[in-house]
Design a protein around this motif. Structure first.
Motif, short mmCIF file in Angstrom:
data_model
loop_
_atom_site.label_atom_id
_atom_site.label_comp_id
_atom_site.label_asym_id
_atom_site.label_seq_id
_atom_site.Cartn_x
_atom_site.Cartn_y
_atom_site.Cartn_z
N THR A 45 0.83 -1.21 0.00
CA THR A 45 0.00 0.00 0.00
C THR A 45 0.86 1.26 0.00
O THR A 45 0.42 2.31 -0.42
CB THR A 45 -0.91 0.06 1.24
OG1 THR A 45 -0.12 -0.14 2.41
CG2 THR A 45 -1.98 -1.04 1.17
N GLN A 46 2.12 1.13 0.49
CA GLN A 46 3.02 2.29 0.51
C GLN A 46 4.34 1.90 -0.14
O GLN A 46 5.32 1.66 0.56
CB GLN A 46 3.28 2.73 1.96
CG GLN A 46 2.02 3.04 2.75
CD GLN A 46 2.29 3.05 4.25
OE1 GLN A 46 3.31 3.54 4.72
NE2 GLN A 46 1.36 2.50 5.02
N PRO A 47 4.37 1.82 -1.47
CA PRO A 47 5.60 1.35 -2.15
C PRO A 47 6.80 2.20 -1.72
O PRO A 47 6.69 3.42 -1.65
CB PRO A 47 5.31 1.57 -3.63
CG PRO A 47 3.84 1.84 -3.74
CD PRO A 47 3.37 2.34 -2.41
N ALA A 48 7.91 1.54 -1.40
CA ALA A 48 9.10 2.28 -0.96
C ALA A 48 10.33 1.46 -1.32
O ALA A 48 10.28 0.23 -1.36
CB ALA A 48 9.04 2.52 0.54
N MET A 49 11.43 2.15 -1.56
CA MET A 49 12.67 1.46 -1.91
C MET A 49 13.69 1.61 -0.79
O MET A 49 13.84 2.69 -0.21
CB MET A 49 13.25 2.04 -3.20
CG MET A 49 12.43 1.68 -4.44
SD MET A 49 12.42 -0.11 -4.78
CE MET A 49 13.91 -0.21 -5.77
N PRO A 50 14.42 0.53 -0.50
CA PRO A 50 15.51 0.64 0.47
C PRO A 50 16.69 1.40 -0.14
O PRO A 50 16.82 1.45 -1.36
CB PRO A 50 15.91 -0.82 0.72
CG PRO A 50 15.46 -1.58 -0.48
CD PRO A 50 14.29 -0.83 -1.06
#
Ligand SMILES: Cc1cc2nc3c(=O)[nH]c(=O)nc-3n(C[C@H](O)[C@H](O)[C@H](O)COP(=O)(O)OP(=O)(O)OC[C@H]3O[C@@H](n4cnc5c(N)ncnc54)[C@H](O)[C@@H]3O)c2cc1C
Ligand SMILES: Cc1cc2nc3c(=O)[nH]c(=O)nc-3n(C[C@H](O)[C@H](O)[C@H](O)COP(=O)(O)OP(=O)(O)OC[C@H]3O[C@@H](n4cnc5c(N)ncnc54)[C@H](O)[C@@H]3O)c2cc1C
Lengths: 436, 436
Positions: free
Chosen positions: A17-22
């Motif tokens: 729901t909250q796409p994020a990249m490391p």
């Protein structure tokens, strides 16, 4: 670090729901490396998301923006098996099923067996307090964990618990770390209690006309005061999906399937009682021999199918008190009809733990997504209204955070925050997961 | 309040090292009264010592000077038994055995059964994470507690856990409260999971020449991968004490007694295996019929004798990994001889949990007391050296605080203090107990 790797480690198998990249992925190979990562993260206040093999279904291992994903998958050695002490000491990256392979020659087993047992790590199992098929009889992960080695937010290494079956010195920090979803510390060593491999097992397949009838069968077994090791329920839609995927012919045999395994010295006698009460309850009961039984259980373990959950398909993990199983199963069917979503249902029925999967067709777009959300919300609310919980075994992760305050009071939520602060004052361990 | 009452409530059954009198004793009758007490105590920063029936053996319920002793013994209603959900909801003052009487007609049992089951409260059992005779098979108190109502240090009432068998929403505060010995909150409501009353039991009495041989018998049963419900070990001195107190003739039958109960559908078959392996191990094994078996188990439960521990007699509660049972039993005998103290020994042997009682004659005064302390210290150190713990089930309380740092690192001790502060910033809940 290639963006492919970052992408791969940016999410688990839960809906995003909250796409994020490391910012970076660290594949730690030793306790010292984990300590080093935490010391640096602490110094620079960088978020750290621990990760086993990313089979979480609730987004517990999803990256948060700019974080370090700290994978434990390479720390996969079984350090010690002590047959006389009936325990094993493992690194967190050991795959659940591999531990069972290693201890079986000693007549021992590691009891908690999530359906993901061939793909998930013991560290992940500990961090989510994983359940599984054998839990009604043998307990959940917490009940098998004796001691832990944990790297704290500032890199300090501690050892909690005991290598004896019982021990009550100090607070039960071991139990507190179990199920804390990487928000209190990084699990780098696990001491588990092993149970005896059962001398025999008996497996029954009981086909019922429909899901509520099968759920009533679960209560009938309970009323006979027989405790099966496995008691799994699959609805007709699930049988259809399995038939399509694996060329089985389950749906032809009934509208819902209850899979029962009894084990131990009493397996035969227990199986006879189960057969009797289920026949009386209207089931067609068949004893399965070894290979058929194994096949059926494997089918059950694959009942999720291989699609990963997303905006159009979500698998749920509610639990209700056992007496509510029949009623709740009916409610789920009503909800699916009312919201115009499709439903299939499997349950660790002995525990009252249900995994309904709701889905809509992709081409329905936003409208379908909204109906799906409404159905999910209602399924959770109704379960809570019956005295249930929003998550029986998968964990709150990121996806179920919006439901947590429906279950827990403001006072409990705030107490949990104070506990979190005692362990992780900077809030760098898996922020935005498990608790609000 | 008469000084007799204050005196009576000033101590539990553990040794008293820091005699202290409470300012007042409150016999709470409702949750609201408990909240009121805590609100006042919080306002005036007065220490509160929660109390069940004071059967603690480690001084956990000893008063601290000028405190409020908050007794829960009058809150003794069984609020609900839900046979289909296989759970019960009780007030903290319910006596363990009373719950079992109430649920037995439903074919259910509350599994954790400390030898004090007819005199100790469930609130006390929860606060100490009590063990008992059936724990090797059925787990300790923590494994049976699903949910708790707890009044926090400032009077806030919270509910933790779930009324389903499984649930992983938020941190496992329930497990954290279990075993926290009244230092994190006052338990005012308990939801327990019930297990099935076994359809049958089989009891064997196996007499061995001596304690180490009997301890080896425990390992032989383990090697046969049979899990008895009860596996209790009594040494020759204990048999003698029992014979004198109860006109039994156990000592004539052997130098050490292993009491084994198998239960459930496999009881008969398991019993046959146990009999075989113990006979091979050199025991004289006799099957006990119902009344004899009950009598033997009652004798075991009374094996402490009725004296209360003091400066001249102390019962210990160490646990060691099972493989160390034989070696440790030998070590205890060596220590007793070397320190010139007397020893008797009972053990929840299936768990590796030993209760050696050391004593000296009263007329030996200080010199005897010093030898007793030296023997106790060594028994704890040796257990720790073998991978054991300072307390298997009785709790740290006040008496075992001096050993806690032998078992736990400075980092763990400090983490526990931070947890304590998160719950009880003023430090009014049972100060000076359980943790340092
Ligand atoms: C097909 C399938 C079937 C499943 N069946 C079940 C089932 O029957 N029962 C069940 O309970 N679950 C089930 N799951 C969910 C999932 O497998 C479990 O939650 C599992 O425990 C996750 O293990 P993992 O190694 O994949 O952990 P990940 O998904 O990588 O991580 C899960 C959580 O644990 C944390 N974490 C991982 N390792 C560590 C560590 N070493 N220290 C601290 N935190 C850590 C992560 O930060 C995250 O919050 C299933 C999943 C799939 C895909
Ligand atoms: C003959 C005998 C045999 C025993 N056998 C066993 C055994 O087999 N296994 C075993 O584990 N123990 C055993 N014990 C020890 C003791 O009975 C247990 O520790 C028991 O759980 C204590 O219960 P209680 O009601 O007497 O609690 P108390 O002694 O009154 O209190 C014990 C501790 O719990 C706290 N406490 C009590 N009630 C509450 C509450 N409602 N909320 C918060 N804190 C609370 C107190 O502050 C104290 O720290 C035995 C004791 C005796 C005398």
């Amino acid at each position: 670090m290639s963006s492919g790797v970052l992408e791969e480690y940016s999410r688990d198998q839960g809906p995003v729901t909250q796409p994020a990249m490391p910012a970076v992925v660290v594949l730690a190979e030793s306790v010292e490396e984990v300590q080093h990562v935490m010391r640096c993260a602490h110094l620079f206040k960088v978020a750290v998301v621990a990760r086993g093999t990313g089979t979480s279904l609730s987004g517990g291992a999803h990256a948060v923006s700019g974080c370090i994903v700290l994978s434990l998958e390479r720390m996969n050695r079984i350090l010690e098996v002590r047959p006389q002490d009936e325990l094993a000491i493992v690194e967190p990256g050991v795959i659940n099923a591999d531990l069972n392979l290693a201890v079986a020659p000693h007549g021992l087993m590691y009891a908690p067996d999530p359906a993901s047992h061939t793909i998930s790590t013991l560290g992940g199992n500990v961090a989510t307090n994983a359940g599984g098929l054998r839990c009604a009889k043998y307990g959940v992960t917490r009940d098998s964990v004796l001691a832990l080695d944990v790297v704290l937010a500032d890199g300090t290494l501690i050892h909690t618990g005991h290598t004896t079956f019982k021990g009550v010195a100090g607070y039960d920090l071991t139990a507190l770390f179990v199920g804390s979803e990487g928000t209190l510390g990084i699990v780098v060593g696990i001491t588990v209690r092993l149970k005896y491999l059962p001398i025999q097992t008996r497996t029954l397949a009981a086909f019922f006309p429909d899901f509520p009838a099968a759920a009533a069968g679960v209560l009938a077994i309970g009323a006979a005061r027989v405790q099966p090791a496995i008691l799994e329920l699959l609805d007709g839609n699930t049988l259809g999906v399995l038939d399509a995927a694996f060329q089985s012919n389950l749906a032809a045999r009934g509208g819902a399937l209850l899979l029962i395994q009894t084990d131990g010295f009493g397996a035969e006698a227990e199986s006879a009682v189960v057969r009797k009460v289920l026949t009386q309850a209207g089931a067609t009961v068949e004893a399965e021999d070894g290979s058929e039984a194994a096949m059926l259980l494997d089918l059950r373990r694959n009942a999720r199918g291989d699609g990963v959950d997303d905006d159009f398909r979500v698998g749920e993990d509610v639990a209700v008190p056992r007496s509510q199983l029949v009623h709740y199963a009916g409610e789920l069917e009503r909800m699916a009809a009312e919201h115009g979503v499709r439903l299939r249902l499997v349950a660790h029925a002995g525990d009252g733990n249900l995994h309904p999967t709701f889905w809509v067709n992709r081409d329905e777009g936003q409208a379908g997504m909204h109906r799906l959300q409404a159905a999910l919300d209602e399924s959770v609310r109704v379960a809570l209204g019956l005295g249930g919980t929003i998550t029986g075994e998968h964990g709150v992760g990121q996806y179920k955070l919006r439901w947590l305050a429906w279950e827990q009071s403001a006072e409990v939520l705030s107490l949990q925050r104070r506990v979190k602060e005692a362990f992780d004052p900077l809030g760098i361990l898996n922020p935005g997961k498990a608790i609000t």
